[in-house]
Structures are given as C-alpha cells and as structure tokens.
Design a protein around this motif. Structure first.
Motif, PDB file in Angstrom:
ATOM      1  N   GLY A   1      19.300  17.617  30.287  1.00 33.93           N
ATOM      2  CA  GLY A   1      19.314  17.751  28.840  1.00 33.93           C
ATOM      3  C   GLY A   1      20.323  18.814  28.474  1.00 33.93           C
ATOM      4  N   LEU A   2      19.879  19.847  27.787  1.00 33.10           N
ATOM      5  CA  LEU A   2      20.766  20.980  27.542  1.00 33.10           C
ATOM      6  C   LEU A   2      21.177  21.600  28.876  1.00 33.10           C
ATOM      7  CD1 LEU A   2      21.979  22.836  25.303  1.00 33.10           C
ATOM      8  CD2 LEU A   2      19.985  24.309  25.636  1.00 33.10           C
ATOM      9  N   THR A   3      20.251  21.626  29.831  1.00 32.22           N
ATOM     10  CA  THR A   3      20.531  22.058  31.204  1.00 32.22           C
ATOM     11  C   THR A   3      19.869  21.075  32.166  1.00 32.22           C
ATOM     12  OG1 THR A   3      18.524  23.438  31.331  1.00 32.22           O
ATOM     13  CG2 THR A   3      20.541  24.494  30.501  1.00 32.22           C
ATOM     14  N   ARG A   4      20.149  21.259  33.455  1.00 37.78           N
ATOM     15  CA  ARG A   4      19.467  20.467  34.485  1.00 37.78           C
ATOM     16  C   ARG A   4      18.150  21.154  34.815  1.00 37.78           C
ATOM     17  NH1 ARG A   4      20.851  20.252  39.114  1.00 37.78           N
ATOM     18  NH2 ARG A   4      20.444  18.094  39.678  1.00 37.78           N
TER      19      ARG A   4
ATOM     20  N   PHE B   1      19.248  32.381  21.008  1.00 37.83           N
ATOM     21  CA  PHE B   1      17.843  32.271  21.406  1.00 37.83           C
ATOM     22  C   PHE B   1      17.646  31.109  22.381  1.00 37.83           C
ATOM     23  CE2 PHE B   1      13.408  30.945  20.722  1.00 37.83           C
ATOM     24  CZ  PHE B   1      12.754  32.155  20.928  1.00 37.83           C
ATOM     25  N   VAL B   2      18.228  29.957  22.058  1.00 38.38           N
ATOM     26  CA  VAL B   2      18.071  28.775  22.906  1.00 38.38           C
ATOM     27  C   VAL B   2      18.781  28.960  24.247  1.00 38.38           C
ATOM     28  CG1 VAL B   2      18.632  26.323  23.140  1.00 38.38           C
ATOM     29  CG2 VAL B   2      17.747  27.192  20.972  1.00 38.38           C
ATOM     30  N   ALA B   3      20.079  29.301  24.169  1.00 36.82           N
ATOM     31  CA  ALA B   3      20.870  29.402  25.396  1.00 36.82           C
ATOM     32  C   ALA B   3      20.358  30.515  26.307  1.00 36.82           C
ATOM     33  CB  ALA B   3      22.336  29.636  25.046  1.00 36.82           C
ATOM     34  N   GLY B   4      20.020  31.670  25.728  1.00 37.77           N
ATOM     35  CA  GLY B   4      19.567  32.794  26.533  1.00 37.77           C
ATOM     36  C   GLY B   4      18.223  32.582  27.180  1.00 37.77           C
TER      37      GLY B   4
ATOM     38  N   ASP C   1      11.374  21.027  23.567  1.00 37.59           N
ATOM     39  CA  ASP C   1      11.735  19.678  23.116  1.00 37.59           C
ATOM     40  C   ASP C   1      13.237  19.566  22.882  1.00 37.59           C
ATOM     41  OD1 ASP C   1       9.061  19.045  23.200  1.00 37.59           O
ATOM     42  OD2 ASP C   1       8.735  19.304  21.050  1.00 37.59           O
ATOM     43  N   TYR C   2      13.806  20.583  22.261  1.00 41.04           N
ATOM     44  CA  TYR C   2      15.240  20.590  21.964  1.00 41.04           C
ATOM     45  C   TYR C   2      16.053  20.532  23.258  1.00 41.04           C
ATOM     46  CZ  TYR C   2      19.719  22.260  20.113  1.00 41.04           C
ATOM     47  OH  TYR C   2      21.043  22.388  19.781  1.00 41.04           O
ATOM     48  N   CYS C   3      15.683  21.358  24.221  1.00 39.83           N
ATOM     49  CA  CYS C   3      16.441  21.444  25.472  1.00 39.83           C
ATOM     50  C   CYS C   3      16.346  20.161  26.283  1.00 39.83           C
ATOM     51  CB  CYS C   3      15.950  22.633  26.298  1.00 39.83           C
ATOM     52  SG  CYS C   3      16.333  24.244  25.549  1.00 39.83           S
ATOM     53  N   GLN C   4      15.237  19.461  26.190  1.00 37.87           N
ATOM     54  CA  GLN C   4      15.093  18.200  26.920  1.00 37.87           C
ATOM     55  C   GLN C   4      15.845  17.066  26.244  1.00 37.87           C
ATOM     56  OE1 GLN C   4      10.872  17.549  27.295  1.00 37.87           O
ATOM     57  NE2 GLN C   4      10.618  19.041  28.936  1.00 37.87           N
TER      58      GLN C   4
ATOM     59  N   LYS D   1      15.907  12.423  16.247  1.00 40.03           N
ATOM     60  CA  LYS D   1      14.858  12.960  15.371  1.00 40.03           C
ATOM     61  C   LYS D   1      14.196  14.175  15.995  1.00 40.03           C
ATOM     62  CE  LYS D   1      13.396   9.255  12.252  1.00 40.03           C
ATOM     63  NZ  LYS D   1      12.246   8.435  11.768  1.00 40.03           N
ATOM     64  N   ILE D   2      14.039  14.151  17.317  1.00 41.64           N
ATOM     65  CA  ILE D   2      13.456  15.304  18.019  1.00 41.64           C
ATOM     66  C   ILE D   2      14.366  16.511  17.851  1.00 41.64           C
ATOM     67  CG2 ILE D   2      12.829  16.219  20.289  1.00 41.64           C
ATOM     68  CD1 ILE D   2      12.097  13.371  21.116  1.00 41.64           C
ATOM     69  N   ILE D   3      15.677  16.295  18.027  1.00 42.51           N
ATOM     70  CA  ILE D   3      16.641  17.384  17.884  1.00 42.51           C
ATOM     71  C   ILE D   3      16.637  17.904  16.457  1.00 42.51           C
ATOM     72  CG2 ILE D   3      19.095  17.950  17.969  1.00 42.51           C
ATOM     73  CD1 ILE D   3      19.345  15.837  20.201  1.00 42.51           C
ATOM     74  N   GLN D   4      16.629  16.993  15.484  1.00 40.88           N
ATOM     75  CA  GLN D   4      16.635  17.395  14.077  1.00 40.88           C
ATOM     76  C   GLN D   4      15.385  18.192  13.725  1.00 40.88           C
ATOM     77  OE1 GLN D   4      16.063  14.297  11.050  1.00 40.88           O
ATOM     78  NE2 GLN D   4      17.872  15.076   9.981  1.00 40.88           N
ATOM     79  N   LYS D   5      14.238  17.740  14.200  1.00 41.81           N
ATOM     80  CA  LYS D   5      12.979  18.437  13.915  1.00 41.81           C
ATOM     81  C   LYS D   5      12.977  19.822  14.552  1.00 41.81           C
ATOM     82  CE  LYS D   5       7.940  17.976  14.393  1.00 41.81           C
ATOM     83  NZ  LYS D   5       6.834  17.117  14.918  1.00 41.81           N
ATOM     84  N   ALA D   6      13.440  19.921  15.789  1.00 40.67           N
ATOM     85  CA  ALA D   6      13.485  21.218  16.473  1.00 40.67           C
ATOM     86  C   ALA D   6      14.448  22.165  15.764  1.00 40.67           C
ATOM     87  CB  ALA D   6      13.903  21.023  17.925  1.00 40.67           C
ATOM     88  N   GLN D   7      15.572  21.642  15.295  1.00 40.29           N
ATOM     89  CA  GLN D   7      16.531  22.461  14.553  1.00 40.29           C
ATOM     90  C   GLN D   7      15.906  23.022  13.282  1.00 40.29           C
ATOM     91  OE1 GLN D   7      19.390  23.690  15.431  1.00 40.29           O
ATOM     92  NE2 GLN D   7      20.991  22.163  15.581  1.00 40.29           N
TER      93      GLN D   7
END
Length: 520
Positions: free
Chosen positions: A504-507, A327-330, A240-243, A270-276
């Motif tokens: 998102g965070l990536t394609r 964790f996210v980026a890797g 969810d965060y990456c999208q 809100k999605i980003i905040q919840k995932a964080q």
C-alpha cells in the motif's frame, strides 16, 4: 417562388431559371434541411483550406509524437489512453524489476496519460538523485480529485523549497535531532514496553499507537493515551489509508478517473477519501489549541511564520496537509520496519541472541538505551540495515516529474515525463549484494565484525534534496525500540510466520504475525 402547404402535406417546387423545380413530393423536414444547407453554404476554397490545415496539424502532431517516442528509453507498449497501467499489479516494483531485465536498467512506458521513466540500477539512480531537473512532482499531486491542497510532499518549485526550508528549521527547533527529543522517545518506549508486557496481541497496532505519539510530540506538542477515543479513531484511519493508498496508483496516472471511481466505489478511493477527511478534522481540532504565539511544535512554528508573511503561500489548508503528511509518513514507515524486524528476530533466533549479547555487554539490563550506544553495537545496526534492504518497505520513490528536458545517464528524459526510482531493484541487485534474496546482516560488517558499514546504495529513505526529512528521527526510533524490546523480552512464535507482503503506502506483512514476548 416557394409555396408552402400545410404541415405534412406535399409540395412541389418548380425551378424556372433561378427557381427550384422538383418532380417528387418532399416532406417539410426535407425542405427545411435543404434551405438550411443553402443558407450555410461554404465556398469550396475555404473547405480546401480547412482540410489542408487539418492535415498539416495531424502530420505535425504525429511527427512530434513519433519523435518523442523514439527519444525515450526503450520499453513495452500499452493500450491507447490507459497505456501500460492496466498491466500493473499491486506489487508493481517487481514488474518493473522484471521489465528492466528485458529493456535495460532505464526504460520507459506509458502510464495513463504520462510518459514514465523507470530507473532500476544504482549508477543511473545516483545520477538522477543529483539532477535538479528531477525534483518536481506531478502537476496535480498524488491525489488529484481527492486532495485539493498540495502538501510539502506533493509540491514543486519555489513553493516546495520554501516549505522544505521552513519545515526543517521548525522541526529542528522543536527537537529533531536533539537530546531532549530522544529522552521523550525513550519515555514513550518505556510506556510501550509496559503495555506490551500486559498484552502483546497485534504488535503492528501497538507499534502504530506508540510511534505515532513520537510524531505527535513534534507536530502537536503532546502525546495521547493509547485508549484516547480520538487517537484510537485516527490510528484506525491511518491504518486504512496506508493499506489503500499507493503512490503509483490510479490517482497519479489517470487523475480524470478519480471522481467517477469514487462515485462507483472502486479502487479503494472512498476509503482514502474518508481517511483524508478524518485526518483533516483531527488536525483542525488541534489547530485551535495553538494560537498563543509560542513556538513549541511544528504547528506553532508554521503559524508564527504565516502571521509574518503577506502572501498566501503559507496558509491553514497547506499547514493541515503538511501535518497529515508528516503524521502518516513518520508513523507508518517506522512501525512497518519494526514489525518486519520482529519477525526476522523470530525467524533467526541466533541473530536475536547476538543482539541481546551486545545489549548485555554495552548497556546492561537496567539502564535505558541511548542512541549513542549504537556506536558500540555494530551487529544491531547491521541487522536493522538488512531489514531495510531486504524488505524495502518503500519499494519505489514518490513519483518525480522532469521540469525540463534532461538526461539520466545516456537516456533522454523529456520535459513533464514522470520518473520512478525502483529501490527494490537496487536493494536486490546481485551486482551490489551477494545472494540478495538471503537475509544476512553480516554483509554490513567488516571482516572482523567490529564495525558496521552502510553503503551508499542502501537508500530506504531515498537520497538527495528530496530525501525523507525524518530519516534521522526514524533511525533513532528503530534503534531504541529494537534494543528496548530485546533488553526486556525474548520474541518467539508457536506458529510459522508468513513473510508474504501487501503493498500500500508501504510494504507490510500480509498476515498479522502471531508473536510471543517472553520476559527475560
């Protein structure tokens, strides 16, 4: 003398010499206003002085603003306050590429409250990579209003340098680039292939489960079962965060809008905040397991250094943000690249067979692949390079900030302006690549096809001092997963594949690829 009557009754003031005289009736409110103005009366010279100073300040401000605008590279105009940001779409890197055709390879535009310089060609990008004045990040990070503590990826100056030094030291000590880590990755891939053989549905999800385990080894010192409830939940939050998140999103350019938009439920914040929050809770649980003083993973190494320092530069809040970042980026970059690679293997079955032939000649069908095998498998590497080039899953860099007045080539970059490197433009530049929109791994091979050549302008992990520290690990994973899959399976699909992307965070592929893994 002033005579006041009862409330709402008229009065008369007669000015005799120093007294007031009025022939009209006034209400009490009118009288009070007159008396108040008389009490606060300001001599005319002070008014003139104030107006003069105000005019001088406005002229100086306008002069500085005009001077700054003319010192910037050319570029499009935007709206007041918001600048060009309302015109940006999800695939902003494509818009930047088009703007570069009109305004030049380096152009400027106002994004929110920031002057932003966009670099779209290799010569100037190479110059920018080597410029230490362009190593800073936006002062408030990438998630202002959501992220209260900056991670290593968002830091600038000495704080970033010290955390970078520590992170590289600890990650190398716990296995980054070592044979032991490669063996553990190989074992994880073996488990992944077994799960793929039993159920190949949703390749992206299965790749995320597996690849994130490799990162977990380095960060936490252990892996998770694929059906572990905590791991399933964190992988969902990661997806969810990456999208939802974009480094060129509204939190970077209009940080003052973050909290109102969260309250209104807009811009996926809100999605980003919840995932964080979910990531933070997950990592907090892990911290309780790492208080024994041994250095076996990143958390151990960080806590060990933290206990020896007397300052607050290294603290638990920053540790959790660093762990979340790694964790996210890797996980996302490797899983995303492998998904695209699988799709291109289906689209070009001749390339799939050519890689399988290399596997048969170099490794065989029984032995597990080693990263050293890549030295004798040039086409496999060329194929992976071409996936990284044509899809450019990180299409623009993480925003940089100029820490002082500087230049990129002949172009001025004022202090505190933001800088974007458009990798997409470089990876699709016809001056660097023949037929750049064509998928062709042979472009990375010598004429006889016996050697792979990676040009310096292929930069999927950025370059310079702020290049991705996990590039080495990612390359190991990309090679071992690709070879491991094709050593065991033939990949095909009964349905046409869509190569349309979401950004998102990536394609990532917009639609889940429907792939079949047939045992060979």
């Amino acid at each position: 003398m002033i005579l006041l009557t009862k409330y709402h009754k008229s009065i008369k003031l007669i000015k005799v010499h120093d007294q007031f005289h009025c022939t009209e009736d006034l209400k009490d409110q009118d009288l009070r206003e007159m008396l108040l103005l008389d009490y606060f009366s300001v001599p005319l010279p002070f008014i003139y002085l104030f107006l003069s100073l105000s005019i001088i300040w406005i002229i100086k401000y306008l002069f500085k603003s005009v001077k700054r605008i003319y010192s910037l590279p050319p570029g499009p105009f935007g709206f007041p306050i918001f600048g060009y940001y309302p015109f940006l779409k999800d695939h902003s890197y494509i818009q930047f590429d088009r703007l570069s055709k009109k305004y030049g390879p380096v152009f400027s535009l106002k994004l929110g409250q920031y002057d932003t310089i966009v670099v779209c060609d290799w010569d100037n990008l190479k110059d920018a990579f080597a410029n230490d004045a362009l190593l800073a990040r936006p002062a408030k990070g990438f998630l202002s209003g959501i992220e209260n503590t900056l991670s290593i990826i968002s830091m600038s100056g000495d704080a970033w340098r010290e955390h970078r030094r520590l992170s590289l030291h600890v990650l190398r000590n716990v296995g980054l680039g070592k044979r032991e880590m490669e063996n553990l990755i190989s074992e994880e891939i073996h488990q992944f292939l077994y799960s793929l053989e039993n159920d190949a549905n949703d390749l992206s999800q299965r790749l995320m489960q597996s690849v994130s385990n490799n990162i977990s080894l380095m960060l936490f010192g252990h892996i998770f079962d694929y059906d572990d409830p905590d791991k399933v939940a964190i992988d969902e939050s990661l997806r969810d965060y990456c999208q939802a998140f974009q480094f060129s999103g509204i939190t970077s350019y209009l940080p003052w809008l973050t909290k109102p938009l969260i309250a209104l439920g807009k811009a996926n914040l809100k999605i980003i905040q919840k995932a964080q929050m979910h990531l933070n809770d997950f990592i907090s649980k892990e911290l309780f397991k790492h208080q024994n003083g041994k250095v076996e993973n990143y958390i151990d190494g960080y806590l060990n250094v933290q206990s020896k320092r007397k300052d607050q530069l290294f603290n638990n809040a920053t540790l959790k943000r660093n762990v979340a970042t790694f964790f996210v980026a890797g996980s996302e970059t490797v899983a995303g690249t492998l998904t695209w690679a699988s799709m291109y293997l289906v689209k070009y079955p001749q390339y799939q067979e050519r890689i399988r032939l290399e596997i048969k000649e170099v490794i065989g069908t029984e032995k597990r692949p080693d990263f050293s095998d890549r030295l004798r498998m040039p086409f496999t590497l060329a194929f992976l390079y071409e996936v990284q080039r044509i899809e450019s899953i990180v299409a623009t860099n993480l925003i940089r900030r100029a820490s002082q007045d500087t230049k990129i080539g002949p172009y001025n970059v004022p202090k505190d302006s933001l800088v974007l490197f458009n990798f997409w433009s470089v990876h699709h530049d016809p001056k660097l690549w023949s037929n750049p929109d064509k998928f062709d791994p042979n472009r990375f091979l010598t004429e006889n096809g016996n050697k792979v050549v990676k040009p310096p302008y292929l930069v999927p992990f950025s370059a310079g001092k702020r290049a991705c520290p996990g590039e080495g690990l990612a390359n190991v994973e990309l090679f071992l997963y690709t070879v491991g899959i094709l050593q065991r399976f033939k990949i095909k699909s009964d349905k046409p594949l869509s190569f349309e992307a979401i950004n998102g965070l990536t394609r990532r592929p917009k639609y889940k690829p429907d792939l079949i893994f047939q045992r060979v």
